[in-house]
Design a protein around this motif. Sequence first.
Motif, mmCIF file in Angstrom:
data_model
loop_
_atom_site.group_PDB
_atom_site.id
_atom_site.type_symbol
_atom_site.label_atom_id
_atom_site.label_comp_id
_atom_site.label_asym_id
_atom_site.label_seq_id
_atom_site.Cartn_x
_atom_site.Cartn_y
_atom_site.Cartn_z
ATOM 1 N N GLY A 168 0.822 -1.211 0.000
ATOM 2 C CA GLY A 168 0.000 0.000 0.000
ATOM 3 C C GLY A 168 0.854 1.259 0.000
ATOM 4 N N ALA A 169 1.940 1.241 0.780
ATOM 5 C CA ALA A 169 2.839 2.400 0.827
ATOM 6 C C ALA A 169 3.467 2.641 -0.546
ATOM 7 N N ALA A 249 -4.293 5.224 7.586
ATOM 8 C CA ALA A 249 -3.228 5.701 8.478
ATOM 9 C C ALA A 249 -2.042 4.745 8.519
ATOM 10 N N GLU A 250 -2.331 3.431 8.506
ATOM 11 C CA GLU A 250 -1.240 2.447 8.562
ATOM 12 C C GLU A 250 -0.339 2.530 7.326
ATOM 13 N N ALA A 254 3.547 3.550 7.152
ATOM 14 C CA ALA A 254 4.525 2.655 6.525
ATOM 15 C C ALA A 254 5.323 3.360 5.439
ATOM 16 N N ALA A 255 4.698 4.317 4.764
ATOM 17 C CA ALA A 255 5.384 5.078 3.715
ATOM 18 C C ALA A 255 6.345 6.101 4.293
ATOM 19 N N GLY A 256 6.164 6.461 5.562
ATOM 20 C CA GLY A 256 7.051 7.414 6.217
ATOM 21 C C GLY A 256 6.916 8.825 5.689
ATOM 22 N N VAL A 257 5.698 9.219 5.341
ATOM 23 C CA VAL A 257 5.459 10.560 4.813
ATOM 24 C C VAL A 257 4.433 11.284 5.675
ATOM 25 N N ALA A 260 1.393 16.619 4.314
ATOM 26 C CA ALA A 260 1.839 17.677 3.406
ATOM 27 C C ALA A 260 2.610 17.107 2.217
ATOM 28 N N GLN A 261 3.337 16.041 2.445
ATOM 29 C CA GLN A 261 4.154 15.452 1.373
ATOM 30 C C GLN A 261 3.327 14.707 0.326
ATOM 31 N N ILE A 262 2.110 14.333 0.689
ATOM 32 C CA ILE A 262 1.238 13.643 -0.275
ATOM 33 C C ILE A 262 0.000 14.484 -0.572
#
Length: 405
Positions: A168-169, A249-250, A254-257, A260-262
Amino acid sequence: MARTKLTSVPRVEGLPRLELIAEKLEGLVPDAYQPAQMACRLEGACTAKASQDTLSMVLLGLLAGFFIGLGAVFCTLVTTDIGLGFGLGKLLGGLAFSLGLILVVVAGAELFTGNSLIVAPWMSARVSGSQLLRNWGIVYFSNFAGALILVAIIFHAQFWALDGYGVGAHALMIANSKTSLAFVPALCRGIMCNVLVCLAVWLCLAARSVTGKILAIVFPITAFVACGFEHSIANMFFIPMGIAMAGQAEVVQAAGVTAAQIANVTPLGFVHNLIPVTIGNIIGGSSVGVLYWLIFLRKERAAEVLATRRWLGRFVTAKAQPQKAYALDAETKALISVLAKARDDNTFLAQLSENPDKTLEGYNLTNEAKAALASGDLHWLESRVGFLDEPLRTWLTSRLSQEKW
């Protein structure tokens, strides 16, 4: 596979029919179609696509959106946490994504990007502008619906939770990179993508087997994915899937963002990507169709073009010999009229097969021309009107095969 010559068939005195049989059997193990033949096949196939009824077009469009989405699902999975380095990871993703177009071509479906090639029969005036736009519009939105159906299924299957939400990330970050593209880069990537997609479709026209079609598809599609080019129908899966992931949210964790970054992974960001990519896809794919039409079909179709598209007729006809290109005798005009009607009207074609003499009454044809039509004399007909498209060639060949030896 090379064409096999049946040189071992003996010549028997008093039995000349054996030579004819040998000639007919000579092409039973044929080589790939040559580019000039591919152009005729393209024209015939695209004319058939533009003439489909609405329901068939919608259903085949849904399948294509679903199929391309399956390629995107496979690509997302195999490139998650791949650890092979940039180039090899892109290569593997491209190989996986090839599944989508293989399903479209082999299983049968209508894909908007590939249908950019319908400009070829449009150039020949065998498809009208309204037919072209109708096909593009119906197929485009049907592809979109098919891709969204797959997004819904994959989301509820929790495919994105695999690898500790890593899949998903990865899907989220793919969508983020696409929605962050500016207009001009997205446009240019869309052009290059569909040049390669339509070249893959073009190469398939040379193939006589499923294996040949698959091999023709894999390398161009792998190249466009590995190079990061943009495919509008694939993005109809990638970006909505990313939008769905942005709400988990998970996955975001996991994506570490951060949010604002997405920020671009939204329906508005999707539209901002889809517009330039779609325009680019049309430009790239249509360019392939136009170029091959100009190379292989412009001379053969000059008469038909001149009759319906004079502006194009002046462009494609050699200036040095305008009278030679334009001057048609009455019989050739009548032949073009009969063949065009046979191509577009199945009832007329059936009547021509059953009772050619009665069907051809009223046409200004010599007995030689009528005999050629009745017997399916492909070579004689093409010597008068140029290359014939695939449906007509198939019919004429079948008529020829029915002749008594």
